[in-house]
Scaffold this motif. Structure first.
Motif, PDB file in Angstrom:
ATOM      1  N   VAL A 160       0.831  -1.204   0.000  1.00  0.00           N
ATOM      2  CA  VAL A 160       0.000   0.000   0.000  1.00  0.00           C
ATOM      3  C   VAL A 160       0.862   1.249   0.000  1.00  0.00           C
ATOM      4  O   VAL A 160       0.551   2.229  -0.683  1.00  0.00           O
ATOM      5  CB  VAL A 160      -0.968  -0.009   1.208  1.00  0.00           C
ATOM      6  N   ILE A 161       1.956   1.235   0.721  1.00  0.00           N
ATOM      7  CA  ILE A 161       2.842   2.400   0.769  1.00  0.00           C
ATOM      8  C   ILE A 161       3.552   2.607  -0.570  1.00  0.00           C
ATOM      9  O   ILE A 161       3.701   3.732  -1.036  1.00  0.00           O
ATOM     10  CB  ILE A 161       3.889   2.230   1.908  1.00  0.00           C
ATOM     11  N   ARG A 162       3.954   1.523  -1.228  1.00  0.00           N
ATOM     12  CA  ARG A 162       4.775   1.627  -2.434  1.00  0.00           C
ATOM     13  C   ARG A 162       4.002   1.623  -3.734  1.00  0.00           C
ATOM     14  O   ARG A 162       4.595   1.865  -4.789  1.00  0.00           O
ATOM     15  CB  ARG A 162       5.761   0.467  -2.461  1.00  0.00           C
ATOM     16  N   VAL A 163       2.692   1.362  -3.731  1.00  0.00           N
ATOM     17  CA  VAL A 163       1.928   1.234  -4.971  1.00  0.00           C
ATOM     18  C   VAL A 163       1.881   2.578  -5.703  1.00  0.00           C
ATOM     19  O   VAL A 163       1.893   3.650  -5.098  1.00  0.00           O
ATOM     20  CB  VAL A 163       0.511   0.689  -4.685  1.00  0.00           C
ATOM     21  N   ASP A 164       1.847   2.497  -7.026  1.00  0.00           N
ATOM     22  CA  ASP A 164       1.800   3.689  -7.867  1.00  0.00           C
ATOM     23  C   ASP A 164       0.453   4.396  -7.685  1.00  0.00           C
ATOM     24  O   ASP A 164      -0.607   3.767  -7.725  1.00  0.00           O
ATOM     25  CB  ASP A 164       1.993   3.275  -9.328  1.00  0.00           C
ATOM     26  N   ASN A 186      -5.651   5.565  -8.593  1.00  0.00           N
ATOM     27  CA  ASN A 186      -6.664   6.417  -9.223  1.00  0.00           C
ATOM     28  C   ASN A 186      -7.409   5.666 -10.321  1.00  0.00           C
ATOM     29  O   ASN A 186      -8.623   5.839 -10.476  1.00  0.00           O
ATOM     30  CB  ASN A 186      -6.021   7.691  -9.775  1.00  0.00           C
ATOM     31  N   HIS A 187      -6.703   4.845 -11.080  1.00  0.00           N
ATOM     32  CA  HIS A 187      -7.363   4.050 -12.125  1.00  0.00           C
ATOM     33  C   HIS A 187      -8.372   3.083 -11.507  1.00  0.00           C
ATOM     34  O   HIS A 187      -9.497   2.961 -11.989  1.00  0.00           O
ATOM     35  CB  HIS A 187      -6.309   3.283 -12.924  1.00  0.00           C
ATOM     36  N   MET A 188      -7.978   2.388 -10.450  1.00  0.00           N
ATOM     37  CA  MET A 188      -8.885   1.448  -9.794  1.00  0.00           C
ATOM     38  C   MET A 188     -10.053   2.165  -9.125  1.00  0.00           C
ATOM     39  O   MET A 188     -11.162   1.647  -9.088  1.00  0.00           O
ATOM     40  CB  MET A 188      -8.121   0.613  -8.770  1.00  0.00           C
ATOM     41  N   LYS A 189      -9.797   3.358  -8.617  1.00  0.00           N
ATOM     42  CA  LYS A 189     -10.844   4.132  -7.959  1.00  0.00           C
ATOM     43  C   LYS A 189     -11.908   4.558  -8.960  1.00  0.00           C
ATOM     44  O   LYS A 189     -13.100   4.574  -8.649  1.00  0.00           O
ATOM     45  CB  LYS A 189     -10.221   5.358  -7.292  1.00  0.00           C
ATOM     46  N   ASP A 190     -11.495   4.887 -10.183  1.00  0.00           N
ATOM     47  CA  ASP A 190     -12.427   5.373 -11.197  1.00  0.00           C
ATOM     48  C   ASP A 190     -13.088   4.264 -12.002  1.00  0.00           C
ATOM     49  O   ASP A 190     -14.003   4.535 -12.777  1.00  0.00           O
ATOM     50  CB  ASP A 190     -11.700   6.322 -12.157  1.00  0.00           C
TER      51      ASP A 190
END
Length: 63
Positions: free
Chosen positions: A34-38, A43-47
């Protein structure tokens, strides 16, 4: 009866320790991910639920 069965197993006291270690290592790994994820990936997964147009990514799912 359960107590007798568990007491007959050799080195049974190691199993709770192994379970705890697996649990802790998994959550430490998830925390590091979670700390290192792009942030663009997040944002892509959120949208994704709000995208109306299907994206053909070569998967098996037909839309």
């Amino acid at each position: 009866m359960k107590k007798e069965i568990l007491s007959s197993i050799e080195n049974v006291e190691i199993y709770p320790i192994i379970s705890l270690l697996i649990f802790v290592i998994f959550f430490i790994g998830m925390f590091i991910w979670v700390i290192r994820v792009d942030k663009n990936y997040i944002n892509h997964m959120k949208d994704m639920p709000f995208n109306d147009k299907p994206q053909n990514s070569g998967g098996y799912e037909k839309v």
